[in-house]
Design an enzyme around this catalytic site. Structure first.
Site, mmCIF file in Angstrom:
data_model
loop_
_atom_site.group_PDB
_atom_site.id
_atom_site.type_symbol
_atom_site.label_atom_id
_atom_site.label_comp_id
_atom_site.label_asym_id
_atom_site.label_seq_id
_atom_site.Cartn_x
_atom_site.Cartn_y
_atom_site.Cartn_z
ATOM 1 N N HIS B 381 1.384 -0.032 -5.906
ATOM 2 C CA HIS B 381 1.713 1.238 -5.259
ATOM 3 C C HIS B 381 2.710 2.059 -6.051
ATOM 4 O O HIS B 381 2.757 3.276 -5.925
ATOM 5 C CB HIS B 381 2.264 0.994 -3.848
ATOM 6 N N GLY B 382 3.526 1.388 -6.830
ATOM 7 C CA GLY B 382 4.482 2.171 -7.608
ATOM 8 C C GLY B 382 5.473 1.273 -8.319
ATOM 9 O O GLY B 382 5.666 0.113 -7.953
#
Lengths: 331, 526
Positions: B381-382
């Site tokens: 996701h990041g």
């Protein structure tokens, strides 16, 4: 095998329902439709003519205080229209200097009727449009209250009006009065009331913030004064073309001095108004009227007058009309 | 080019009309052109990355299946990224500049591909050749993903660590821009190559078809992450025109825009306030309000995006996978992941968790496999420690559920037990979202301590904002209640046509009157 129709019954039903609601709302709010999507830039919004009468109405396009007058002025009655913004508008027609004017003139033995055409937030552009349309109803005098604190709002609403009337599809849903009313209700009754101001200001595109930014930009007041100068010139010319005298009232602001005392500031407006004076064009300085009085008690804030302030202004206007001979010349 | 833009509307309309009036063989070319045009709108330079990924996976897929291409064709394909960047540089498209180093790197793709193809192709063992091409494809593309997505994060983390030891990290690093959609198309490509390697599918011989599979514009930026077994056949043999494509497509678009514009963007107003940097006003009420607002923001945002993607694809006769199925009705973490971002969770299950051994090994091995899969899912996701913590947190929840027979039984028991499970799962999910939404670990700490601050002097009143939140999640919950019997959240088929029409009208009104905020989709950043 049964083939599906191009438009499903559900979509068709939804669309018909939407059209039905739209028609119902348009019929119910017929009065409100005048200039609805022009943001005050419609030439005649709010002036509703019915059977020889003109009704000033609070419509979607222009929010006048409700008043009525005949299309043709009554014989022997001095008709005055006062065009301005929220300062002119006051807290009611009766307590505003525009409304008091007729009373003061009558006290001087002059049969008169005066109408308050002030609309909050209107700057030079929109005041000019209102003035031009009001001249069709043959006033004996027009008062134009000039100000330079609404020019940002005037410009913003002009851009909105232009944008809204452009072809861009994002504007299409809002052309429906039903959707528009739901949107406005949500914005004004829900968003503004339920979301704390600090959250709104930190995240949403906030008009008040944008105005503060615009005002702090270099030369903003100068540019706005230039516009007020040009449009006041156009307004006076429009009145003179119809041989209707015009009195320009220059706004004064109740400001705090460096030594914490209060002072009146014309913000360059006196100069603008004075430059317009000629035969048929008079100037009355709000600063000069109020500075000899206890002006701090006459203001409710930086710009707006209390009822006592309106009373003082109406007396000064009547005196100016008598002194200049406009009233006596006519009557 | 956001989905909520006129440009996207025009692109979709043009693609829809041209797709159905074109002869069938031309349709794939049309989708290819539309997809690359869509991607170019973000940044023309990123097209080179997409071309590099497409070329690598396409050639390696063929290599695994022992279908060698001529050197001429390999050269032509491997030159595409470099030539594209050179054209961008010469004509200064979108005013973007391309440095010489980047051009050299792009053109060096040619010798790498030619050399690797020759080297791996010469391997005598079939197994070795298959593995060789698999690792070549994974190496190049995971390398690109790692560089563009995680370089800044690891460099910053190493810098911070060095400074902890009293040393100076005086190096200057270039800030790497994250190409949009890279996480999504890389994962989609991995599923393609692994499925070929496992002989689940045959590679496609047509480069245009494969490039379109990877870049199909409705799902290029934020999924759903499609499997080759589902999407490729639909691209190779386009569907026949049927009016139901239009009806279902429009319905999905309507529901998607409602979730995004009405639910997500309005909930964002409160969530952004609570999770603003160093907000000192958080008390228990605001902490709860903020995380609840974010829970519906991210759900409305991402499931709305997925519905718009599915609706857009359906207008072109293509059915994309379901990505959400009432996730907040889950009674336990396992069920939550079967309902939330389904295409990502099944991807990690099939390509990480199961290959690691799944739950077939010892207690410790299962926990390890879960931890690896979920931490990687968080990191996907990041590049931030909060995402890693979020992944680890969900791994712990899954382990707890996996080894708690009482919890499992409660989910199968009577209404009261189920209600308790649901309430508990909602609470656990909200804690997870607080970790996910926090910009830093410190901000999560602030939020967490705020939960226990009943009285904060400066805190604003929360009752009216709570009403605002309820106003925007209420219609969504009603919609979910209306579609609960269906497999698809956006399906209203079991209702009478008049009821459906009325619901469409309400959704339209809600959406049209919320088109003020202009918020970007959250998952575009991943």
């Amino acid at each position: 095998m049964k083939s599906n129709p191009l438009i499903s019954r559900a979509f068709l039903f939804g669309a018909c329902l939407m059209i039905g609601v739209e028609l119902a709302v348009r019929i119910s709010f017929q009065d409100n439709m005048s200039g609805r999507f022009e943001y005050g830039f419609h030439p005649s919004a709010g002036f509703i003519e019915e059977g020889g009468q003109v009704h000033l109405k609070r419509t979607g396009g222009r929010r006048f205080r409700p008043q009525s007058f005949t299309v043709e002025p009554p014989e022997g009655v001095f008709r005055v229209f006062v065009i301005g913004d929220s300062v002119t508008r006051g807290s009611s027609v009766e307590s505003s200097y525009a409304g008091r004017l007729a009373v003061e003139l009558k006290a001087q033995g002059i049969s008169a009727e005066s109408y308050n055409l002030g609309i909050g937030g209107h700057g030079a552009r929109r005041k000019h449009l209102t003035l031009v349309h009001s001249l069709n109803y043959k006033p004996d005098l027009v008062l134009l209250h000039i100000n330079n604190s609404n020019e940002f709002e005037d410009e913003r609403e002009f851009l909105r009006s232009t944008e809204f009337n452009s072809w861009h599809p994002r504007n299409w849903p809002m052309k429906s009065i039903a959707l528009r009313r739901v949107y406005e209700m949500k914005t004004e009754k829900v968003f503004w009331k339920w979301i704390p101001a600090s959250i709104r200001m930190s995240q949403a595109k906030n008009d008040a913030d944008a105005e503060i930014v615009a005002m702090s930009s270099e030369g903003a007041t100068e540019r706005w004064n230039q516009r007020v100068r040009e449009l006041t010139g156009e307004s006076t010319q429009a009145a003179l073309a119809k041989q209707i005298p015009i009195l320009v009232i220059s706004q004064a602001y109740n400001m705090e001095s460096e030594n914490q005392s209060r002072r009146l500031d014309d913000n360059g407006l006196e100069n603008i108004a004075e430059s317009q004076t000629q035969k048929g064009v008079l100037h009355l300085s709000m600063k000069q009227v109020l500075e000899n009085l206890d002006f701090q008690t006459l203001y409710s804030d930086r710009s707006h007058l209390r009822d006592e302030g309106h009373e003082a202004m109406s007396k000064a206007i009547v005196q100016k009309l008598i002194d200049s001979g406009i009233v006596s010349l006519k009557k | 080019m956001s989905f909520v833009s006129l440009e996207y509307g025009c692109l979709l309309l043009a693609a829809f009309i041209l797709f159905w009036v074109s002869p069938r063989p031309w349709r794939i070319r049309l989708l290819f052109a539309a997809s690359y045009l869509f991607y170019m709108a973000w940044d023309v330079r990123f097209v080179a990355l997409l071309l590099a990924s497409s070329t690598t996976y396409y050639l390696c897929g063929l290599g695994i299946a022992n279908r060698q291409k001529s050197s001429g064709k390999i050269t032509a394909l491997a030159l595409l990224p470099g030539v594209w960047l050179a054209l961008c540089s010469i004509f200064e498209i979108q005013g973007r500049t391309v440095s010489n180093e980047v051009l050299i790197a792009a053109f060096s793709f040619l010798p790498v591909m030619l050399g690797a193809n020759r080297l791996i192709g010469k391997m005598s063992s079939d197994q070795g050749r298959r593995k060789g091409f698999l690792w070549l494809a994974l190496g190049i593309n995971l390398g690109l993903l790692g560089f563009f997505k995680y370089f800044n994060f690891f460099a910053d983390s190493v810098g911070g660590l060095v400074e902890q030891f009293g040393l100076s990290s005086s190096w200057t690093l270039t800030h790497i821009i994250l190409p949009v959609g890279i996480s999504f198309y890389t994962f989609q490509a991995i599923s393609y190559i692994v499925d070929i390697k496992n002989k689940k599918i045959e590679p496609t011989d047509c480069f245009i078809t494969f490039a379109t599979y990877l870049a199909f514009f409705p799902q290029l930026i934020a999924g759903p992450i499609e499997r080759s077994t589902k999407l490729l056949p639909q691209l190779i043999a386009p569907a026949k025109w049927n009016i139901s494509h239009l009806h279902i497509g429009l319905r999905l678009l309507l529901v998607g825009f409602f979730k995004k514009l009405f639910v997500a963007d309005n909930c964002a107003i409160l969530a952004n306030h609570v999770f603003a940097a160093d907000n000192p006003e958080i008390n228990t009420a605001w902490a709860f309000l903020g995380v609840l607002a974010f829970a519906f923001q991210i759900y409305g945002d991402f499931s709305g995006y997925s519905d718009i993607a599915r609706g857009s694809a359906r207008l072109l006769g293509i059915e994309l996978s379901l990505n959400f199925r009432f996730p907040y009705f889950a009674l336990n973490p396992s069920e939550f992941w079967r309902r939330w971002h389904i295409t990502l969770s099944t991807w990690f299950r099939d390509y990480v968790y199961i290959p690691l051994g799944g739950n077939q090994g010892t207690w410790g091995a299962t926990c390890r496999n879960l931890a690896i899969a979920m931490v990687l899912a968080g990191l996907w996701h990041g590049a931030a420690w909060t995402f890693i913590l979020w992944g680890a947190y969900h791994a712990c929840l899954l382990m707890a559920f996996h080894y708690s027979p009482r919890w499992q039984q409660a989910c199968e028991s009577g209404r009261a037990a189920k209600l308790a499970c649901w309430i508990g799962m909602c609470g656990l999910t909200l804690i997870g979202w607080a970790i996910f939404r926090s910009d830093s670990m410190f901000q999560f700490y602030l939020w967490f301590t705020g939960v226990f601050q009943w009285q904060v002097t400066d805190a604003m009143e929360w009752e009216k904002p709570a009403r605002w939140l309820l106003l925007h999640i209420g219609p969504l919950l009603l919609l979910q209640w209306a579609t609960l019997k269906e497999r698809d959240e956006a399906s209203l088929d079991h209702h009478h046509w008049a009821t459906r029409g009325f619901i469409y009208l309400l959704l339209f009104v809600f959406t049209a009157t919320s088109m003020v905020n202009d918020q970007e989709f959250i998952y575009f950043q991943f």
